[in-house]
Scaffold this motif. Structure first.
Motif, PDB file in Angstrom:
ATOM      1  N   ASP A  37       0.840  -1.188   0.000  1.00  0.00           N
ATOM      2  CA  ASP A  37       0.000   0.000   0.000  1.00  0.00           C
ATOM      3  C   ASP A  37       0.881   1.245   0.000  1.00  0.00           C
ATOM      4  N   GLU A  56      -5.688  -2.092  -0.541  1.00  0.00           N
ATOM      5  CA  GLU A  56      -4.429  -2.791  -0.307  1.00  0.00           C
ATOM      6  C   GLU A  56      -4.463  -4.138  -1.013  1.00  0.00           C
ATOM      7  N   GLN A  57      -3.304  -4.616  -1.371  1.00  0.00           N
ATOM      8  CA  GLN A  57      -3.211  -5.920  -2.024  1.00  0.00           C
ATOM      9  C   GLN A  57      -2.198  -6.773  -1.286  1.00  0.00           C
ATOM     10  N   SER A  59       0.362  -9.889  -1.188  1.00  0.00           N
ATOM     11  CA  SER A  59       1.198 -10.697  -2.076  1.00  0.00           C
ATOM     12  C   SER A  59       1.806 -11.834  -1.277  1.00  0.00           C
TER      13      SER A  59
END
Length: 167
Positions: A37, A56-57, A59
């Motif tokens: 983020d 937000e992602q 991973s």
């Protein structure tokens, strides 16, 4: 054909041993995950979190906890893991809703989402993990230990295979 407990009980109705037997042993939950983020600072970059915010992602990496046996895909210190690794989360019936980082192939997540137990699950193969490993659903042969890598270069270890799911 007899119905299996996972077909007749909800996750909250299961006994402790039934609950524990649902773990497919893939060890994807032992992989380090990172949230990308714009608000991350150098101080907060590697801190644990209990949620993911909108925008937000997350991973996945192929960096695994140093306690993981990479052949058996089992924790070498399972009973002491939360003391040795304070960020290690013990998945329970009470906190399943809050565990957002479980991979799509996780049997707990699959059952919670109504998708059933996968065909490669050890419960369907006399407790053996062979079908799971053969299907590529475990971390076996795909990881490095967190004790062997420089976490400053975590971007080099981001992978998408933990998100794979079949049937």
């Amino acid at each position: 054909m007899t119905e299996k407990f996972w077909q007749t009980k909800s996750l909250s109705e299961m006994t402790r041993s039934e609950w524990e037997s649902l773990c497919d042993g893939c060890a994807k939950c032992c992989l380090h995950k990172f949230i990308d983020d714009e608000d991350t600072t150098e101080e907060t970059e590697l801190m644990p979190t209990t949620h993911i915010n909108e925008g937000e992602q997350m991973s996945y990496s192929n960096i695994a906890c140093y306690l993981l046996n990479d052949k058996s895909c089992q924790c070498t210190q399972y009973d002491k893991r939360t003391k040795l690794v304070p960020d290690c989360v013990q998945l329970t019936q009470d906190n399943l809703d809050a565990i957002f980082f479980m991979p799509p192939s996780c049997t707990y997540r699959r059952l919670k989402e109504g998708r059933g137990i996968p065909s490669w699950h050890p419960l369907l193969h006399k407790g053996k993990k062979t079908a799971m490993h053969k299907a590529g659903m475990s971390v076996r042969g795909k990881i490095v230990k967190d004790s062997e890598v420089d976490i400053d270069f975590f971007e080099d270890y981001i992978v998408s295979w933990p998100l794979n799911d079949i049937d």
